[in-house]
Design an enzyme around this catalytic site. Sequence first.
Site, short mmCIF file in Angstrom:
data_model
loop_
_atom_site.label_atom_id
_atom_site.label_comp_id
_atom_site.label_asym_id
_atom_site.label_seq_id
_atom_site.Cartn_x
_atom_site.Cartn_y
_atom_site.Cartn_z
N VAL A 7 0.86 -1.18 0.00
CA VAL A 7 0.00 0.00 0.00
C VAL A 7 0.90 1.23 0.00
O VAL A 7 1.79 1.36 0.85
CB VAL A 7 -0.92 0.02 1.24
CG1 VAL A 7 -1.74 1.31 1.26
CG2 VAL A 7 -1.83 -1.20 1.25
N THR A 196 4.08 9.12 0.31
CA THR A 196 4.26 8.22 -0.82
C THR A 196 5.73 7.83 -0.98
O THR A 196 6.64 8.56 -0.57
CB THR A 196 3.73 8.88 -2.12
OG1 THR A 196 3.72 7.92 -3.16
CG2 THR A 196 4.59 10.08 -2.52
N ASN A 197 5.96 6.65 -1.58
CA ASN A 197 7.30 6.11 -1.84
C ASN A 197 8.11 5.90 -0.57
O ASN A 197 9.34 5.88 -0.61
CB ASN A 197 8.08 7.01 -2.81
CG ASN A 197 7.41 7.10 -4.17
OD1 ASN A 197 6.87 6.11 -4.66
ND2 ASN A 197 7.41 8.29 -4.75
N ARG A 198 7.43 5.75 0.55
CA ARG A 198 8.07 5.47 1.84
C ARG A 198 8.98 6.60 2.32
O ARG A 198 9.80 6.41 3.21
CB ARG A 198 8.89 4.16 1.79
CG ARG A 198 8.06 2.90 1.52
CD ARG A 198 7.02 2.67 2.60
NE ARG A 198 6.38 1.37 2.53
CZ ARG A 198 5.20 1.13 1.93
NH1 ARG A 198 4.57 2.13 1.31
NH2 ARG A 198 4.68 -0.07 1.96
N LEU A 199 8.82 7.78 1.77
CA LEU A 199 9.60 8.94 2.24
C LEU A 199 8.79 9.67 3.31
O LEU A 199 8.35 10.80 3.13
CB LEU A 199 9.95 9.86 1.08
CG LEU A 199 10.94 9.27 0.06
CD1 LEU A 199 11.21 10.26 -1.07
CD2 LEU A 199 12.25 8.88 0.74
#
Length: 226
Positions: A7, A196-199
């Site tokens: 997710v 988003t993008n695990r940042l």
Amino acid sequence: MNDVTRVDYTGTGLSEEDVAATPWLQAQQWLDDAVERSQVRDDVPEPHALSVATVDAHGVPNVRTVLMRFFDERGPGFLTNTLSAKGTELAGNDAIAASLTWPAMFRAIRFRGRAVLLDRDEVDDYFVTRPWGSRISAWTSRQSQPATSRSELEAAYEKFAAQWPDTGSPDDVPTPDFWGGYRITCDEVEFWGGRTNRLHDRLVFSRVGDGSLDDAGAWSLSRRQP
């Protein structure tokens, strides 16, 4: 290997420009948001659910989820049987960590510090606000102790229910001597905002002096890698 469900976290995060001046103000804002969402949507069913981690006599960590029943400038607080595993562990080592996590909102707050027993007046004042059945359950459960069966637990409940029947009065069930609570005196409060993008954003208030959670001079703000 099982298929992994991925997710992407689409939260708005938290920037230094938007964070409140004190950990208390920021935590209260996020808690208010979670409570408001719980009233209009079903994806935050219990906004006050607080995961609490302690350490046992062998240095092994232990974690469980309770309900945060107090939150003010002094820190978050919860009620429990003080003879439970968490109570026994805190009696031996008052170091504690806790977190409020709202996955649907991509937000979490982490608290680290020391556990302090609540004043007896605070405990008594809260106990009388509990529903009658919950007050009876406080007497029923020898929390964390072995139980031979469900029927044993239900029989104990019936015994105390007969001893203190529901009269509609807030003082028809006395507060157990072993029932109390703790407040976390925080040394660190971290705000995690999923992106988003695990940042993700991780903004941390660290204690640099005496003062409450609402005393700006007692805290410094920094950012951590996600």
